[in-house]
Write a protein that holds these residues in place. Structure first.
Motif, PDB file in Angstrom:
ATOM      1  N   THR A   1      34.730 -57.631  60.496  1.00 39.63           N
ATOM      2  CA  THR A   1      34.675 -57.996  62.073  1.00 39.63           C
ATOM      3  C   THR A   1      34.728 -56.572  62.740  1.00 39.63           C
ATOM      4  OG1 THR A   1      36.870 -58.122  62.647  1.00 39.63           O
ATOM      5  CG2 THR A   1      36.082 -59.828  61.575  1.00 39.63           C
ATOM      6  N   THR A   2      33.868 -56.631  63.823  1.00 41.55           N
ATOM      7  CA  THR A   2      33.661 -55.157  64.490  1.00 41.55           C
ATOM      8  C   THR A   2      33.309 -55.522  65.869  1.00 41.55           C
ATOM      9  OG1 THR A   2      32.570 -53.258  64.793  1.00 41.55           O
ATOM     10  CG2 THR A   2      31.180 -55.001  63.989  1.00 41.55           C
ATOM     11  N   ASN A   3      34.017 -54.597  66.950  1.00 38.08           N
ATOM     12  CA  ASN A   3      33.829 -54.904  68.328  1.00 38.08           C
ATOM     13  C   ASN A   3      32.516 -53.909  68.681  1.00 38.08           C
ATOM     14  OD1 ASN A   3      35.178 -52.655  67.891  1.00 38.08           O
ATOM     15  ND2 ASN A   3      36.237 -52.695  69.815  1.00 38.08           N
ATOM     16  N   LEU A   4      31.966 -53.226  67.702  1.00 39.00           N
ATOM     17  CA  LEU A   4      31.086 -52.305  68.100  1.00 39.00           C
ATOM     18  C   LEU A   4      29.755 -52.503  67.414  1.00 39.00           C
ATOM     19  CD1 LEU A   4      32.889 -48.895  67.466  1.00 39.00           C
ATOM     20  CD2 LEU A   4      32.544 -50.061  69.590  1.00 39.00           C
ATOM     21  N   SER A   5      28.487 -52.327  68.264  1.00 40.47           N
ATOM     22  CA  SER A   5      27.327 -52.358  67.804  1.00 40.47           C
ATOM     23  C   SER A   5      26.832 -51.360  66.712  1.00 40.47           C
ATOM     24  CB  SER A   5      26.276 -52.480  68.746  1.00 40.47           C
ATOM     25  OG  SER A   5      26.303 -51.097  69.473  1.00 40.47           O
ATOM     26  N   PHE A   6      25.945 -51.378  65.825  1.00 33.65           N
ATOM     27  CA  PHE A   6      25.849 -50.563  64.751  1.00 33.65           C
ATOM     28  C   PHE A   6      25.700 -48.903  65.129  1.00 33.65           C
ATOM     29  CE2 PHE A   6      24.274 -54.376  62.640  1.00 33.65           C
ATOM     30  CZ  PHE A   6      25.486 -54.411  61.319  1.00 33.65           C
ATOM     31  N   GLU A   7      24.698 -48.928  66.356  1.00 33.61           N
ATOM     32  CA  GLU A   7      24.397 -47.764  66.784  1.00 33.61           C
ATOM     33  C   GLU A   7      25.625 -46.819  67.243  1.00 33.61           C
ATOM     34  OE1 GLU A   7      23.247 -50.792  70.120  1.00 33.61           O
ATOM     35  OE2 GLU A   7      23.063 -50.611  68.080  1.00 33.61           O
ATOM     36  N   ARG A   8      26.769 -47.783  67.284  1.00 35.79           N
ATOM     37  CA  ARG A   8      27.942 -46.829  67.824  1.00 35.79           C
ATOM     38  C   ARG A   8      29.012 -46.568  66.606  1.00 35.79           C
ATOM     39  NH1 ARG A   8      30.922 -49.792  72.710  1.00 35.79           N
ATOM     40  NH2 ARG A   8      32.286 -47.728  72.295  1.00 35.79           N
ATOM     41  N   TRP A   9      28.740 -47.013  65.355  1.00 32.93           N
ATOM     42  CA  TRP A   9      29.397 -46.898  64.331  1.00 32.93           C
ATOM     43  C   TRP A   9      29.844 -45.253  63.876  1.00 32.93           C
ATOM     44  CZ3 TRP A   9      29.583 -50.674  59.464  1.00 32.93           C
ATOM     45  CH2 TRP A   9      29.377 -51.850  59.963  1.00 32.93           C
ATOM     46  N   ASP A  10      28.869 -44.490  64.390  1.00 36.94           N
ATOM     47  CA  ASP A  10      28.858 -43.032  64.110  1.00 36.94           C
ATOM     48  C   ASP A  10      30.108 -42.576  65.003  1.00 36.94           C
ATOM     49  OD1 ASP A  10      27.831 -43.150  66.652  1.00 36.94           O
ATOM     50  OD2 ASP A  10      26.319 -41.733  66.117  1.00 36.94           O
ATOM     51  N   GLU A  11      30.579 -43.125  65.948  1.00 31.96           N
ATOM     52  CA  GLU A  11      31.928 -42.865  66.715  1.00 31.96           C
ATOM     53  C   GLU A  11      33.008 -42.987  65.873  1.00 31.96           C
ATOM     54  OE1 GLU A  11      32.069 -45.313  70.482  1.00 31.96           O
ATOM     55  OE2 GLU A  11      30.085 -45.209  70.984  1.00 31.96           O
ATOM     56  N   ILE A  12      33.051 -43.934  64.986  1.00 32.96           N
ATOM     57  CA  ILE A  12      34.357 -44.159  63.906  1.00 32.96           C
ATOM     58  C   ILE A  12      34.111 -43.156  63.012  1.00 32.96           C
ATOM     59  CG2 ILE A  12      35.761 -45.994  62.739  1.00 32.96           C
ATOM     60  CD1 ILE A  12      33.785 -48.100  63.857  1.00 32.96           C
ATOM     61  N   PHE A  13      33.062 -42.879  62.293  1.00 33.91           N
ATOM     62  CA  PHE A  13      32.751 -42.318  61.128  1.00 33.91           C
ATOM     63  C   PHE A  13      32.383 -40.826  61.383  1.00 33.91           C
ATOM     64  CE2 PHE A  13      32.005 -46.801  59.706  1.00 33.91           C
ATOM     65  CZ  PHE A  13      33.117 -46.866  59.227  1.00 33.91           C
ATOM     66  N   LYS A  14      31.825 -40.558  62.475  1.00 35.21           N
ATOM     67  CA  LYS A  14      31.903 -39.071  63.058  1.00 35.21           C
ATOM     68  C   LYS A  14      30.683 -38.249  61.970  1.00 35.21           C
ATOM     69  CE  LYS A  14      35.422 -39.433  65.657  1.00 35.21           C
ATOM     70  NZ  LYS A  14      35.286 -39.485  67.178  1.00 35.21           N
ATOM     71  N   ASP A  15      30.030 -39.058  61.023  1.00 34.12           N
ATOM     72  CA  ASP A  15      28.972 -38.470  60.372  1.00 34.12           C
ATOM     73  C   ASP A  15      27.710 -39.378  60.345  1.00 34.12           C
ATOM     74  OD1 ASP A  15      27.618 -37.727  58.053  1.00 34.12           O
ATOM     75  OD2 ASP A  15      28.979 -37.054  56.940  1.00 34.12           O
ATOM     76  N   PRO A  16      26.790 -38.956  61.130  1.00 31.13           N
ATOM     77  CA  PRO A  16      25.671 -39.699  61.070  1.00 31.13           C
ATOM     78  C   PRO A  16      24.925 -40.281  59.747  1.00 31.13           C
ATOM     79  CG  PRO A  16      25.561 -37.850  62.668  1.00 31.13           C
ATOM     80  CD  PRO A  16      26.777 -37.761  61.759  1.00 31.13           C
TER      81      PRO A  16
END
Length: 253
Positions: free
Chosen positions: A202-217
Motif C-alpha cells: 500500500t502506498t500513498n505515492l504515485s510511481f513517478e514520486r517513488w524516487d522521493e523515497i529511494f533517492k536513486d532514480p
C-alpha cells in the motif's frame, strides 16, 4: 475393564496423540451417541469430524496471530460503494486468492483513508483462513528489521524466513524516505519474491514520486519494474472512507 477406566485411558491417549477435542469432549460425545443410538462407525466419524474442525479452527487462529496484523479487518466488511471504482472492480478477483497461486503482486496506490490498509488486511486474513502463511508489516518496520539483521549478521536467516511466506502485506510505503542502505536492503528483499511469491504493497505515492523515497532514480525504476511485472495495480484515489466514518459518528452524537 470398567467404563470409567476405559474413558480415562481414552482421554490419556487423546492427550498423548494431541487430540484436544476428544480429551475434552469425550463424555458429551458418548452421551450424544447413546441418545441418538449411533453405531460405532457413526460415533467415530462424529468424534473425528469435530476433532478435525477444531484443529482447522485453531490453525486459522494461529496463522492470523502469527501474521501480526495490527487489527482485524475483513474483506467482506468493505463498503463497496465507498471504495474507488478500480478497487470495487477487483475485490472479487482478490477474494479468490488466485493471485497467490500465480505469485502475483497487488499494489494499492492512492490518497489516505480510501481503504488501502483495510483491503490489504482483509485479503491477508482471508489467505490465513485458506491455509496460506502470511506476514503483515509496515515498510518502516521492515526496513528497521533488515538493518538490525545486517548489524547482527543474521540477514541470511531473515531472508530464508522472508521467502517462506506465501503472502506479505507491506503497508505504508511513502510515509518516510530512506537512506542508501535502507533502499538497497528493501530493493533486494522485495525483489527476492518477485515473480515467485505474492506481496501486497500500500502506498500513498504515485510511481513517478517513488524516487522521493529511494533517492536513486535507477534503483527506483528497477524496483517499480520488478514489483509491477504481471501485478495488479489498483487506483485507490477517492474520497476518504475514514473521514466519512468520522462524519457519520459525529452526526450520531
Amino acid at each position: 475393564m470398567k467404563k470409567d477406566t476405559i474413558k480415562t485411558n481414552i482421554k490419556n491417549l487423546a492427550k498423548d496423540l494431541k487430540l484436544p477435542y476428544i480429551s475434552k469432549s469425550l463424555e458429551e460425545e458418548i452421551k450424544e451417541a447413546n441418545i441418538k443410538n449411533l453405531t460405532y462407525e457413526d460415533f467415530l466419524l462424529s468424534v473425528l469430524e469435530n476433532e478435525h474442525d477444531l484443529r482447522k479452527a485453531n490453525g486459522i487462529k494461529n496463522r492470523i496471530r502469527q501474521a501480526r496484523f495490527p487489527y482485524k479487518k475483513y474483506i467482506e466488511d468493505l463498503s463497496l460503494e465507498d471504495l474507488p471504482q478500480d478497487a470495487r472492480d477487483k475485490v472479487k478477483i482478490f477474494s479468490s486468492l488466485d493471485f497467490i497461486e500465480t505469485g502475483q503482486n497487488i499494489i494499492l496506490a492512492g490518497n489516505p483513508g480510501t481503504g488501502k490498509t483495510h483491503m490489504a488486511i482483509g485479503i491477508g486474513i482471508k489467505a490465513c483462513t485458506r491455509g496460506y502463511k502470511v506476514l503483515f508489516t509496515t515498510i518502516p518496520l521492515l526496513v528497521n528489521e533488515l538493518k538490525e539483521s545486517r548489524s547482527n549478521k543474521t540477514l541470511r536467516a531473515f531472508e530464508n524466513k522472508f521467502e517462506k511466506y506465501d503472502l506479505i502485506v507491506a503497508d505504508e510505503l511513502g510515509y518516510i524516505s530512506f537512506d542508501k542502505e535502507a533502499s538497497e536492503l528493501l530493493f533486494t528483499y522485495l525483489s527476492l519474491r518477485a515473480g515467485r511469491k505474492s506481496t501486497i504493497i500500500t502506498t500513498n505515492l504515485s510511481f513517478e514520486r517513488w524516487d522521493e523515497i529511494f533517492k536513486d532514480p535507477v534503483m527506483t525504476a528497477a524496483m517499480i519494474d520488478r514489483l509491477t511485472h504481471k501485478s495488479y495495480i489498483v487506483n485507490m484515489n477517492g474520497n476518504s472512507y475514514r473521514l466519512k466514518e468520522t462524519q457519520l459518528w459525529l452526526e450520531e452524537q
